[in-house]
Design a protein around this motif. Structure first.
Motif, PDB file in Angstrom:
ATOM      1  N   LEU A 100       0.827  -1.200   0.000  1.00 51.29           N
ATOM      2  CA  LEU A 100       0.000   0.000   0.000  1.00 51.29           C
ATOM      3  C   LEU A 100       0.867   1.258   0.000  1.00 51.29           C
ATOM      4  CD1 LEU A 100      -2.772  -1.025   2.549  1.00 51.29           C
ATOM      5  CD2 LEU A 100      -3.022  -0.771   0.083  1.00 51.29           C
ATOM      6  N   LEU A 101       1.941   1.230   0.751  1.00 47.29           N
ATOM      7  CA  LEU A 101       2.856   2.367   0.788  1.00 47.29           C
ATOM      8  C   LEU A 101       3.524   2.571  -0.566  1.00 47.29           C
ATOM      9  CD1 LEU A 101       4.191   4.548   2.568  1.00 47.29           C
ATOM     10  CD2 LEU A 101       5.975   2.868   3.103  1.00 47.29           C
ATOM     11  N   GLY A 102       3.862   1.478  -1.257  1.00 46.78           N
ATOM     12  CA  GLY A 102       4.489   1.575  -2.569  1.00 46.78           C
ATOM     13  C   GLY A 102       3.636   2.323  -3.568  1.00 46.78           C
ATOM     14  N   GLY A 103       2.325   2.052  -3.563  1.00 45.36           N
ATOM     15  CA  GLY A 103       1.438   2.776  -4.464  1.00 45.36           C
ATOM     16  C   GLY A 103       1.377   4.258  -4.151  1.00 45.36           C
ATOM     17  N   PRO A 153      -3.864  11.055  10.913  1.00 39.57           N
ATOM     18  CA  PRO A 153      -4.775  11.762  10.006  1.00 39.57           C
ATOM     19  C   PRO A 153      -4.822  11.144   8.610  1.00 39.57           C
ATOM     20  CG  PRO A 153      -2.753  13.025  10.369  1.00 39.57           C
ATOM     21  CD  PRO A 153      -2.724  11.881  11.334  1.00 39.57           C
ATOM     22  N   ASP A 154      -3.734  10.513   8.186  1.00 44.71           N
ATOM     23  CA  ASP A 154      -3.680   9.910   6.852  1.00 44.71           C
ATOM     24  C   ASP A 154      -3.130   8.483   6.963  1.00 44.71           C
ATOM     25  OD1 ASP A 154      -4.341  12.264   4.989  1.00 44.71           O
ATOM     26  OD2 ASP A 154      -2.760  13.071   6.297  1.00 44.71           O
ATOM     27  N   PRO A 155      -3.921   7.547   7.476  1.00 41.18           N
ATOM     28  CA  PRO A 155      -3.413   6.190   7.686  1.00 41.18           C
ATOM     29  C   PRO A 155      -3.282   5.407   6.390  1.00 41.18           C
ATOM     30  CG  PRO A 155      -5.728   6.284   8.243  1.00 41.18           C
ATOM     31  CD  PRO A 155      -5.308   7.697   7.923  1.00 41.18           C
ATOM     32  N   MET A 156      -2.344   4.487   6.390  1.00 42.56           N
ATOM     33  CA  MET A 156      -2.188   3.579   5.257  1.00 42.56           C
ATOM     34  C   MET A 156      -3.414   2.689   5.113  1.00 42.56           C
ATOM     35  SD  MET A 156       0.789   0.695   4.786  1.00 42.56           S
ATOM     36  CE  MET A 156       0.125  -0.342   6.107  1.00 42.56           C
ATOM     37  N   LEU A 157      -3.980   2.282   6.243  1.00 39.48           N
ATOM     38  CA  LEU A 157      -5.136   1.392   6.277  1.00 39.48           C
ATOM     39  C   LEU A 157      -6.252   2.086   7.055  1.00 39.48           C
ATOM     40  CD1 LEU A 157      -6.199  -1.490   5.630  1.00 39.48           C
ATOM     41  CD2 LEU A 157      -5.327  -2.190   7.861  1.00 39.48           C
ATOM     42  N   PRO A 158      -7.052   2.939   6.378  1.00 42.18           N
ATOM     43  CA  PRO A 158      -8.078   3.704   7.091  1.00 42.18           C
ATOM     44  C   PRO A 158      -9.118   2.777   7.733  1.00 42.18           C
ATOM     45  CG  PRO A 158      -7.744   4.544   4.860  1.00 42.18           C
ATOM     46  CD  PRO A 158      -7.031   3.246   4.943  1.00 42.18           C
ATOM     47  N   PRO A 159      -9.289   2.822   9.045  1.00 46.18           N
ATOM     48  CA  PRO A 159     -10.246   1.909   9.691  1.00 46.18           C
ATOM     49  C   PRO A 159     -11.673   2.094   9.201  1.00 46.18           C
ATOM     50  CG  PRO A 159      -8.776   2.908  11.324  1.00 46.18           C
ATOM     51  CD  PRO A 159      -8.552   3.632  10.035  1.00 46.18           C
ATOM     52  N   ASP A 160     -12.026   3.313   8.774  1.00 51.73           N
ATOM     53  CA  ASP A 160     -13.424   3.542   8.399  1.00 51.73           C
ATOM     54  C   ASP A 160     -13.821   2.809   7.126  1.00 51.73           C
ATOM     55  OD1 ASP A 160     -11.724   5.305   6.905  1.00 51.73           O
ATOM     56  OD2 ASP A 160     -13.466   6.504   6.379  1.00 51.73           O
ATOM     57  N   ILE A 161     -12.837   2.294   6.369  1.00 55.65           N
ATOM     58  CA  ILE A 161     -13.204   1.550   5.172  1.00 55.65           C
ATOM     59  C   ILE A 161     -13.897   0.242   5.538  1.00 55.65           C
ATOM     60  CG2 ILE A 161     -11.070   0.212   4.865  1.00 55.65           C
ATOM     61  CD1 ILE A 161     -11.286   0.840   1.853  1.00 55.65           C
ATOM     62  N   PHE A 162     -13.643  -0.238   6.763  1.00 57.12           N
ATOM     63  CA  PHE A 162     -14.280  -1.463   7.213  1.00 57.12           C
ATOM     64  C   PHE A 162     -15.682  -1.214   7.769  1.00 57.12           C
ATOM     65  CE2 PHE A 162      -9.762  -2.443   7.302  1.00 57.12           C
ATOM     66  CZ  PHE A 162      -9.741  -3.656   6.646  1.00 57.12           C
ATOM     67  N   ALA A 163     -16.153   0.044   7.702  1.00 53.17           N
ATOM     68  CA  ALA A 163     -17.536   0.309   8.061  1.00 53.17           C
ATOM     69  C   ALA A 163     -18.498  -0.358   7.081  1.00 53.17           C
ATOM     70  CB  ALA A 163     -17.782   1.815   8.107  1.00 53.17           C
ATOM     71  N   SER A 164     -18.016  -0.616   5.873  1.00 54.21           N
ATOM     72  CA  SER A 164     -18.806  -1.376   4.902  1.00 54.21           C
ATOM     73  C   SER A 164     -18.812  -2.848   5.300  1.00 54.21           C
ATOM     74  CB  SER A 164     -18.211  -1.219   3.495  1.00 54.21           C
ATOM     75  OG  SER A 164     -18.758  -2.181   2.617  1.00 54.21           O
ATOM     76  N   ARG A 165     -19.967  -3.363   5.664  1.00 59.81           N
ATOM     77  CA  ARG A 165     -20.071  -4.773   6.069  1.00 59.81           C
ATOM     78  C   ARG A 165     -19.678  -5.699   4.925  1.00 59.81           C
ATOM     79  NH1 ARG A 165     -25.627  -6.153   8.920  1.00 59.81           N
ATOM     80  NH2 ARG A 165     -24.477  -8.113   9.111  1.00 59.81           N
ATOM     81  N   GLN A 166     -20.021  -5.290   3.699  1.00 56.38           N
ATOM     82  CA  GLN A 166     -19.681  -6.111   2.541  1.00 56.38           C
ATOM     83  C   GLN A 166     -18.169  -6.196   2.360  1.00 56.38           C
ATOM     84  OE1 GLN A 166     -21.779  -7.907   0.701  1.00 56.38           O
ATOM     85  NE2 GLN A 166     -21.604  -7.487  -1.484  1.00 56.38           N
ATOM     86  N   PHE A 167     -17.479  -5.059   2.517  1.00 55.74           N
ATOM     87  CA  PHE A 167     -16.032  -5.044   2.378  1.00 55.74           C
ATOM     88  C   PHE A 167     -15.380  -5.902   3.461  1.00 55.74           C
ATOM     89  CE2 PHE A 167     -11.848  -3.097   3.270  1.00 55.74           C
ATOM     90  CZ  PHE A 167     -11.270  -3.222   2.017  1.00 55.74           C
TER      91      PHE A 167
END
Length: 483
Positions: free
Chosen positions: A66-69, A251-265
Motif C-alpha cells: 500500500l505504501l508503494g502505491g 490523520p492519513d493512515p495507510m489502512l483507514p479503519p473507516d473503510i471497514f464500516a462497509s459490512r460487505q467489504f
C-alpha cells in the motif's frame, strides 16, 4: 489528461515495460515453490529455512504494497517503478549468489520491498499514460500477459531448476530488468497525482511488516516452545495492537479503519483470508509433495501444476461476467467448496501416484474452483466501497491475501507435526501432507460459509474490475481507482 494511444509505438513500449516489470514479481511468486527441495538440499537448509524463503518475501511485500502505491502517486510513478525494478533485480542477484540459507532469506526480504514498489506501479503507469479510450484494452492486455507469466511460472521454474540450477530462478530477473529499465526511462512519461500531499504512513507500514514478521517467526519456530519464541509471539501481538492504534489515530493512515464500516467489504476480506490461507498452504506443500513423495523432477512438478493457472487464464473473464448476472454470493460460496474438494482429492497423491488419475483430477477441480471464485471476489471488493477508494480497497484485499498465505505457510508445518527435516523423508512428509489437506479444506469451508452468510448483491451501478484476465494463484489482482 493522458493521451498516449495503444496503437502508437510509444504505447506499445509502455505496455511492454509494464508487462516486463509486473512479470518479474509475478513469476517469482510462482516459481520459487518448485525450487524449494533443490534449494534445501544444496544449502543444507531446514524446513523452517524453506518456509522463510517463501515468507520473507511475502512479509515485506504484504506489509509495504500500500505504501508503494502512495509513493508512486507523490514522487512520480515512473521513478518509483524504475526504482522497484532495480531494487528487485539487485535483490534477485543477491538471492542467486547466496551461499547460505540466512543470506538467501535476507535477500528474499529485500526482494519483497522491490516487489511492493513495482507491483502497484506497473498498473498505475498504464492508467496514467494511456488515453481513456484505450485504457481498458491496455489493462486487459497487461493482465492477460501477466496471467500467461503466472501460468508458465511453475514450468519455467522447473526447467531452470532441472537444467541450469535453482539460482537461475532468481538470476533470470537481472536481464529482464536490464531490458525493462532503459525502455521505461526512454519511452514511459512521468506522472504523479496532484492531489497527493506527501504525508506517508511509514510508521504504520513498518509496524504492519514487523507484526507479520514476528508472528510468522513465532509460528515457524514454535516447535521448540522456548521462551524466546514465546516472547516473539507476544511482541508480534503487541506490534499488531500498536499498528491498529496508529492507524486509528493518524490523520492519513495507510489502512483507514473507516473503510471497514462497509459490512460487505469486511465480509469479503474475511472470505479472502480464508481462501488465500488455504491456497498459500496448498501450493507450498503440493510443490514439495510432488517432488519429495511422488518422485517428480522439478520440471515435471512445475508442468504438473499448469492446469490450475491455465484454467484461470482462459476462463476468469467469463466467470466475472457470469457473476455479474448471478450476484457474488453464489460463486463465492461454491468456489471455495470446489477448491476444498480438490484438496481432499489430493489425499490420493502419494508414492507411485498416477498423474492422469490421481494428480490431474484434483488440479482441474482446483482450477475450476479458483475460476469460479477469484474474479467475483475482486468485483465484490470494488463494489463494496466508493469509486474513489477502489484502488485502496483492492490494495487492502491484495495485502490481506498475501498475509493469509504467509501465515498458512508458517502455521501448517507446525499444525501437522512436520519436523525440521520432514522434506528429506518421503514417508514423514506424506503423512504430514495427509493431515494438512483436510485443514486447508476446512478453512475453505469456513470461507464458503462466511460468503453465504454475509455477502450480498452489490448495487447495479458499482465499479467493475478492469483486470478481468487473471492467472496469479498467490493473490487477487490489483486494481486502481478511476482518478
Amino acid at each position: 489528461m493522458p493521451d498516449v494511444r495503444l496503437a502508437s509505438s510509444r504505447g506499445k513500449w509502455i505496455l511492454l515495460t509494464t508487462i516486463l516489470g509486473s512479470s518479474m514479481a509475478m513469476l517469482d511468486s510462482t516459481v520459487v515453490n518448485v525450487a524449494l527441495p533443490r534449494i534445501g538440499h544444496d544449502l543444507d537448509a531446514s524446513l523452517a529455512a524453506l518456509q522463510w524463503t517463501v515468507n520473507a518475501y511475502m512479509v515485506t511485500l504484504a506489509g509495504l504494497i500500500l505504501l508503494g502505491g502512495s509513493l508512486g502517486d507523490y514522487h512520480g510513478r515512473r521513478k518509483i517503478f524504475v526504482l522497484g525494478v532495480v531494487w528487485f533485480a539487485t535483490a534477485s542477484l543477491l538471492c542467486g549468489l547466496s551461499p547460505s540459507p540466512g543470506l538467501l532469506i535476507a535477500a528474499r526480504a529485500l526482494q519483497g520491498v522491490g516487489g511492493a514498489l513495482l507491483t502497484p506501479g506497473s498498473l498505475a503507469l498504464i492508467q496514467a499514460s494511456f488515453h481513456p479510450d484505450d485504457r481498458s484494452r491496455a489493462v486487459g492486455l497487461w493482465s492477460g500477459f501477466g496471467g500467461i507469466g503466472a501460468a508458465v511460472g511453475p514450468f519455467l521454474g522447473g526447467w531452470l531448476v532441472s537444467g541450469p540450477g535453482w539460482r537461475w530462478v532468481f538470476l533470470l530477473n537481472v536481464p529482464l530488468a536490464l531490458l525493462c529499465v532503459p525502455v521505461a526511462l526512454r519511452h514511459v512519461p512521468e506522472s504523479a497525482d496532484d492531489r497527493a500531499h506527501g504525508r506517508f504512513d511509514v510508521l504504520g507500514a513498518a509496524l504492519g511488516a514487523l507484526a507479520l514478521a514476528l508472528l510468522t517467526y513465532a509460528l515457524i519456530e514454535a516447535r521448540g516452545a522456548t521462551l524466546p519464541v514465546a516472547l516473539t509471539g507476544v511482541a508480534g501481538l503487541a506490534a499488531t495492537a500498536a499498528f491498529v492504534h496508529v492507524e486509528r489515530h493518524r490523520p492519513d493512515p495507510m489502512l483507514p479503519p473507516d473503510i471497514f464500516a462497509s459490512r460487505q467489504f469486511t465480509a469479503v476480506n474475511l472470505v479472502t483470508l480464508c481462501v488465500y490461507a488455504a491456497f498459500g498452504g496448498f501450493f507450498f506443500l503440493t510443490a514439495l509433495q510432488l517432488q519429495v513423495v511422488v518422485g517428480y523432477s522439478p520440471l515435471t512438478a512445475g508442468t504438473a501444476l499448469l492446469p490450475t493457472t491455465a484454467l484461470m487464464l482462459l476462463f476468469s473473464s467469463r466467470s466475472g461476467a457470469l457473476a455479474d448476472r448471478t450476484g457474488p454470493r453464489l460463486p463465492l460460496t461454491v468456489g471455495p467448496l470446489l477448491c476444498a474438494t480438490a484438496m481432499l482429492l489430493m489425499l490420493r497423491v502419494g508414492p507411485g501416484a498416477d498423474y492422469a488419475t490421481d494428480v490431474l483430477p484434483a488440479l482441474l477441480v482446483m482450477g475450476i474452483g479458483m475460476v469460479t471464485l477469484v474474479a467475483p471476489l475482486t468485483a465484490t471488493v470494488l463494489a463494496s466501497v466508493d469509486t474513489a477508494r477502489a484502488g485502496l480497497a483492492s490494495g487492502i484485499n491484495n495485502a490481506a491475501a498475501r498475509a493469509a498465505g504467509l501465515v498458512a505457510v508458517a502455521a501448517l508445518p507446525l499444525l501437522t507435526g512436520m519436523g525440521p527435516d520432514a522434506y528429506r523423508s518421503p514417508a514423514a512428509f506424506d503423512a504430514a501432507f495427509g493431515r494438512a489437506m483436510p485443514l486447508c479444506a476446512g478453512t475453505l469451508v469456513v470461507g464458503s460459509a462466511l460468503a453465504f452468510t454475509l455477502v450480498r448483491r452489490p448495487p447495479p451501478d458499482c465499479r467493475h474490475p478492469e483486470c478481468r484476465i487473471h492467472g496469479n494463484v498467490t493473490a487477487p489482482p490489483l486494481e486502481r481507482g478511476r482518478g
